[in-house]
Design a protein around this motif. Structure first.
Motif, short mmCIF file in Angstrom:
data_model
loop_
_atom_site.label_atom_id
_atom_site.label_comp_id
_atom_site.label_asym_id
_atom_site.label_seq_id
_atom_site.Cartn_x
_atom_site.Cartn_y
_atom_site.Cartn_z
N PHE A 1 18.39 14.23 15.45
CA PHE A 1 19.40 14.48 14.41
C PHE A 1 20.28 15.62 14.89
N ASN A 2 21.58 15.45 14.76
CA ASN A 2 22.53 16.50 15.11
C ASN A 2 23.47 16.69 13.93
N VAL B 1 22.66 10.40 14.40
CA VAL B 1 21.27 10.06 14.74
C VAL B 1 21.22 9.35 16.08
N SER B 2 20.21 9.66 16.88
CA SER B 2 19.94 8.92 18.11
C SER B 2 18.66 8.12 17.93
N GLN C 1 23.53 6.32 17.28
CA GLN C 1 23.54 6.05 18.72
C GLN C 1 22.20 5.45 19.09
N GLY C 2 22.20 4.44 19.97
CA GLY C 2 20.93 3.83 20.32
C GLY C 2 20.94 3.16 21.66
N ARG C 3 20.00 2.26 21.84
CA ARG C 3 19.84 1.55 23.11
C ARG C 3 20.94 0.52 23.29
N GLU C 4 21.22 0.19 24.54
CA GLU C 4 22.19 -0.85 24.89
C GLU C 4 21.74 -2.18 24.26
N GLY D 1 28.00 1.02 24.49
CA GLY D 1 26.75 0.62 23.88
C GLY D 1 26.39 1.35 22.61
N ARG D 2 27.32 2.12 22.03
CA ARG D 2 27.00 2.82 20.79
C ARG D 2 28.26 2.89 19.92
#
Length: 163
Positions: A80-81, A93-94, A117-120, A138-139
């Motif tokens: 979390f940022n 969020v990642s 943001q996450g995986r491709e 990818g995000r």
């Protein structure tokens, strides 16, 4: 808390004896990964997020939530940022960092994030050909708008209503 004694003091003031899942919340100040111990949440102050690049989950497999509040916090490994946009505190969020640290983020929480943001190849909240949000590398690209615009936009997208 890493790097901000003021935040640690404020958390100590707010959390005395506050139970979380049947346990009393404790606030500790740390200077690096070696001091983390069995912490479940680590707040990394602005200017220190680059230290996250060297952190790897412990072999115990115990989940840990990493929280930052600086530009680029997610790219440094935060889950979390927090960001200030139009005088309001928002968060991004990642999902890949959450997975790496053994956490799953609820869809309700993802629904109010300004960026996920996450995986491709992963589906992102609000990303897609009809969402109006550009997917890059990818995000989802960050959604930055004036106060209330994001909430109205996403409320309409989720319910199928238009504003």
């Amino acid at each position: 808390v890493l790097g901000d004694p003021g935040i640690a003091r404020e958390l100590r003031r707010l959390l005395p004896g506050h139970p979380i899942n049947g346990q009393v919340a404790q606030v500790r100040e740390i200077t690096g990964i070696r001091d983390v111990g069995n912490a479940q949440i680590v707040y990394v102050a602005a200017g220190h997020a680059d230290l996250l690049r060297t952190w790897v989950p412990q072999s115990s497999g115990a989940p840990m939530l990493l929280v930052t509040d600086e530009e680029g916090g997610l790219s440094n490994g935060s889950i979390f940022n927090f960001l200030t946009i139009d005088h309001n505190v928002r968060f991004e969020v990642s999902l890949s960092a959450a997975e790496r640290w053994g956490l799953k983020i609820s869809s309700d929480l993802l629904g109010v994030a300004i960026r996920v943001q996450g995986r491709e190849g992963q589906t992102f909240l609000g990303c897609g050909p009809t969402s109006g949000v550009q997917a890059t590398e990818g995000r989802c690209a960050p959604r930055v708008a004036s106060q209330g615009t994001v909430a109205r936009q996403w409320g309409a997208k989720r319910t199928g209503r238009s504003s």
